[in-house]
Design a protein around this motif. Structure first.
Motif, short mmCIF file in Angstrom:
data_model
loop_
_atom_site.label_atom_id
_atom_site.label_comp_id
_atom_site.label_asym_id
_atom_site.label_seq_id
_atom_site.Cartn_x
_atom_site.Cartn_y
_atom_site.Cartn_z
N ARG A 1 0.46 -70.95 37.79
CA ARG A 1 0.25 -71.71 36.33
C ARG A 1 1.19 -72.50 36.20
O ARG A 1 2.52 -72.37 36.17
N SER B 1 -2.76 -77.10 25.94
CA SER B 1 -2.09 -75.88 25.24
C SER B 1 -1.14 -76.16 24.07
O SER B 1 -0.50 -77.50 24.21
N PRO C 1 -4.24 -65.73 23.31
CA PRO C 1 -4.68 -66.91 23.92
C PRO C 1 -5.37 -68.00 22.94
O PRO C 1 -5.24 -68.88 22.74
N ARG D 1 -4.17 -71.78 22.89
CA ARG D 1 -5.26 -72.88 23.20
C ARG D 1 -5.48 -73.55 21.96
O ARG D 1 -5.31 -73.08 20.89
N ASP E 1 -7.32 -67.96 28.63
CA ASP E 1 -7.46 -69.27 28.58
C ASP E 1 -8.91 -69.51 27.81
O ASP E 1 -9.11 -71.08 27.60
#
Ligand SMILES: Cc1cc2nc3c(=O)[nH]c(=O)nc-3n(C[C@H](O)[C@H](O)[C@H](O)COP(=O)(O)OP(=O)(O)OC[C@H]3O[C@@H](n4cnc5c(N)ncnc54)[C@H](O)[C@@H]3O)c2cc1C
Ligand SMILES: NC(=O)c1ccc[n+]([C@@H]2O[C@H](COP(=O)([O-])OP(=O)(O)OC[C@H]3O[C@@H](n4cnc5c(N)ncnc54)[C@H](OP(=O)(O)O)[C@@H]3O)[C@@H](O)[C@H]2O)c1
Length: 759
Positions: free
Chosen positions: A468, A509, A526, A530, A657
């Motif tokens: 990542r 993000s 998440p 996000r 995600d």
């Protein structure tokens, strides 16, 4: 072998030759013809001067020339021609020619009594003693001379015109692409207006009638636009090569045919040519020149199509992969032409002499530069085959850049003898190259003006086998867009700092500035890390606006990339991030991918969208989610079919995600196919998280891509459906074929997009 090639050429060209023999070209070079005949002989009324000077000093020569002009040529244009000849004499021999009046005293009888200079004696001037009288070239000699020149000049003009035809060909292709794009934009604008009719309810389930294709367009899609060129394989290689989609193949084939035709026609050869007596030599000469000129005319196209910042991508919306195919084929054609050009000249040398003569030519600057350019072009083509590109990308890249630079340089010196006449095809290549490099640098600066100061964080999860990469992007001047990709340079190891690799932006993000800590992103819920996607009432906001959170000012944001480690840079990245989170210094060049990469049909304008993703190809789907679920989107149904080997990767993506807001949206559906590590596949949906994974189905084993496409087509019915494939080559080919079949079955609203991670 030599004779076989020649024979083939002669057979091809014989029709053309007969045409020209039957209908002679007009004598445009009568004055030059007279001049040419007399240049084969010497007159003895001049001192020991160079040949050029003798022509200007000799009164016998001048009288013979003037009488020839008077006898055979029309007087139209004679003054101009004489003025030009006079200027040449002044420049080369510092003397003016005698005045025209020197032939005033010649009566018709005198002229009739002059010695007739025949071609045979004129052309073997080394054996002809110097002339001490005024002569009149025989009519046949003048005719042959004028015809020789007519054809030679005709050939020069033709070479030039056919070279320029290459540019026209691509101008037409680009214009078609541009018009297509504009039509798409107009359709999209109408479509938006239709959706915003007063009283319409936002997000209401409506069938997108504007997208349902006309019969002709649907037929085009089925037969030309979407299918693989032959049968099934398109993304997958066939041996050491790949074959582009049919529409690209047809374009390339048209280009190749045009090149073959233009290199094979318009060769007016004749027996009696004063320059090259043998027909075969005339052919070699003309063919060699033609192929040389067209090859050179193709150079700017090769450079333009091969650059990252190709302005045509912005105009047509066609991606780098498409232009890369054009780049390869134009380069291959130019290489074959350069080879024929070199063989032709070599052949002509061997017709006149043997190895010693050939070696003498090798000593000439222009000659060896030309031969080296041809050899290096061949080397470039061989080093660019798919197998080598795939296995040794960096070797291919370095060799490609170095060899291309040397080819350009040697070609420059090869055509130097023409006093810059042909540089018109060389300078643009250099300009395109410099511009591309400058724009790359500008993109890096635009991302972060303090280029040395771009920090990035990488984490590698062994179970997911994914690196990542998160790069803060608050400084960027160019907003990230759905489907965009960035080239990243990793500066931690100077040895590899020059390498830059493309990665697709999965999403942006955001973290609150007060708590900004890049580690927060990896550990947090998440739904927080996000961006949230506030529904904006503004219809005019751009796609990028929608990708980025509206609250960007107050929050700090990072680009998130999901990288599958392979053998080179990506494996080094995995090794340095193994077990621990690493902060690295990077350069970021981007974004790339045309604005709204999938225009003229942006995904959010379809009723249904089906993603067929494999492994790290999920990045493409993630990247588009925000726009698909934005206020302006027309999408009623998004289905992601994702094949993934590692359950941990699936779990990670689902939980970190894809925001809960999207997962819980009734328009969203995801089928995850875990193909390996299946013994722990239930870990993807751990106990207690059922609600979070609403709309997600986990299956074991590979997805049936064909069935998934068929099912989506049936569900969409007459409405529009976009199928986006972003996975392994075989998966993409399956999806492509399934789309063609669906079109055959009458699902006309189907469009196919392929986002490949290779070119
Ligand atoms: C537009 C685009 C977007 C991509 N997005 C992603 C992504 O989001 N996630 C992801 O994991 N991978 C992505 N890739 C693939 C990624 O760029 C390659 O995996 C990476 O460059 C391989 O580096 P390597 O040195 O480890 O590869 P190697 O093991 O040396 O080579 C593996 C393959 O990568 C290709 N490759 C190597 N270097 C480059 C390069 N500089 N440019 C293009 N291709 C190269 C080679 O052709 C070869 O087929 C993308 C590729 C493209 C073209
Ligand atoms: N450097 C590179 O070349 C590079 C880097 C990143 C991504 N990519 C490209 O991006 C894509 C994903 O790569 P990745 O390494 O992340 O993926 P991956 O780990 O290889 O996963 C691909 C998944 O797709 C499945 N699959 C393969 N072919 C299929 C088919 N015909 N039908 C259905 N399922 C199929 C695989 O199943 P099985 O487990 O049964 O095989 C696997 O689950 C590929 O196109 C890859 O070429 C390339």
């Amino acid at each position: 072998m030599r004779f076989l090639v020649l024979h083939l050429l002669l057979v091809t060209l014989s029709t053309k030759v007969r045409d020209v023999e039957g209908k002679r070209l007009p004598r445009m070079h009568c004055f030059d013809g007279c001049d040419l005949t007399l240049n084969y002989v010497e007159f003895d009324d001049t001192a020991r001067l160079s040949k050029k000077s003798k022509r200007c000093h000799s009164t016998l020569h001048a009288k013979s020339l003037y009488l020839c002009l008077d006898q055979y040529c029309s007087s139209t244009g004679r003054e101009d021609w004489l003025r030009s000849a006079n200027h040449t004499c002044k420049a080369t021999a510092d003397i003016w020619l005698p005045p025209w009046e020197v032939i005033d005293g010649y009566t018709p009888e005198d002229i009739a009594g002059l010695r007739r200079l025949k071609a045979e004696e004129g052309m073997w001037n080394s054996h002809t003693p110097p002339l001490h009288e005024v002569v009149m070239p025989a009519p046949d000699f003048v005719d042959r001379a004028a015809r020789t020149l007519d054809y030679a000049f005709f050939e020069m003009d033709t070479h030039w015109a056919y070279g320029i035809a290459m540019l026209y060909f691509w101008a037409v292709v680009i214009t078609v692409g541009l018009c297509w794009r504009l039509l798409g934009l107009i359709r999209e604008a109408k479509h938006t207006a239709w959706r915003l009719l007063p009283g319409g309810e936002a997000g209401t389930a409506t069938i997108d009638k504007n997208h349902s294709s006309s019969g002709t367009y649907a037929l085009m899609k089925r037969l030309v636009i979407i299918p693989a060129t032959f049968g099934y394989r398109c993304s997958q290689n066939i041996g050491w090569c790949t074959i582009p989609p049919r529409i690209q193949t047809l374009t390339i084939a048209a280009f190749v045919v045009l090149n073959i035709v233009l290199c094979s026609i318009s060769y007016p050869v004749f027996s009696g040519n004063l320059y090259w007596s043998a027909i075969s030599t005339q052919l070699w000469r003309y063919v060699s020149d033609r192929t040389g000129v067209i090859s050179l005319a193709n150079f700017p196209l090769i450079w333009l199509f091969g650059t990252r910042n190709n302005v045509l991508m912005w105009l047509t919306g066609w991606g780098f992969g498409t232009y890369n195919n054009f780049h390869r084929w134009v380069a291959r054609v130019a290489t074959v032409q350069a080879v024929i050009h070199s063989i032709g000249y070599t052949e002509m040398i061997f017709e006149r002499g043997d190895w010693p003569l050939f070696m003498k030519y090798w000593g000439k600057h222009y000659f060896w530069n030309g031969e080296v350019a041809t050899i290096l072009m061949c080397a470039l083509s061989l080093l660019s085959v798919y197998g080598l590109r795939r296995c040794h990308y960096e070797v291919f890249l370095v060799a490609h850049i170095v060899l291309s630079a040397v080819v350009l340089l040697t070609t420059f010196y090869h055509v130097e003898i023409f006093n810059g006449e042909w540089n018109i095809f060389i300078w643009p290549c250099l300009l395109i190259w410099i511009l591309d490099r400058a724009l790359r640098f500008i993109r890096i600066i635009a991302f972060n003006r303090k280029v040395w100061n771009t920090a990035a964080m990488t984490t590698y999860d062994q179970a997911s086998n994914i690196v990542r990469l998160e790069i803060p992007c608050d400084t960027t001047l160019i907003k990230p867009q759905a489907g965009a990709y960035y080239y990243v340079y990793f500066l931690n190891n100077v040895l590899f700092a020059h390498q830059n690799h493309p990665f697709t932006l999965a999403y942006v993000s955001t973290t609150d500035s007060a708590t900004r800590n890049i580690h927060v992103v990896s550990g947090a819920d998440p739904a927080l890390t996000r961006p949230t996607y506030p529904r904006s009432p503004s219809a005019s906001s751009s796609e990028s606006d929608r990708l980025l959170p509206q609250t960007m000012d107050k929050s700090l944001s990072s680009l998130v990339f999901l990288i599958r480690p392979y053998a080179g840079l990506t494996s080094r990245l995995r090794n340095i991030s193994n077990k621990t989170t690493r902060n690295l210094r990077v350069l970021v060049e981007g974004p790339y991918g045309s604005p709204n990469a999938l225009n003229p049909n942006p995904l959010h304008s379809f009723s249904s969208v089906l993603f067929i993703a494999g492994g790290s190809g999920i990045a493409i789907a993630l990247s588009h989610l925000s726009t698909l679920f934005a206020e302006e989107s027309n999408v009623l149904d998004v289905h992601i079919v994702w094949a993934v080997r590692e359950h941990a990767f699936a779990s990670d993506i689902l939980q970190r995600d894809i925001p809960a807001s999207i997962r819980q949206d009734e328009r969203f559906k995801m089928t995850v196919h875990v193909t390996q590590h299946i013994e722990t596949k239930d870990d993807v949906r751990p106990e207690g998280s059922r609600r979070k994974l609403h709309n997600v189905v986990i299956k074991v084993g590979r997805p049936d891509v064909t069935a998934a496409v068929e099912h989506a087509a049936q569900e969409a019915g007459v409405a529009s459906l976009a199928v986006v494939a972003c996975g392994p080559a075989q998966m993409a080919d399956d999806a492509r074929r399934a789309c063609v079949r669906a079109l055959e079955e009458g699902y006309r609203g189907m469009e196919y997009f392929e986002e490949s991670f290779k070119w």
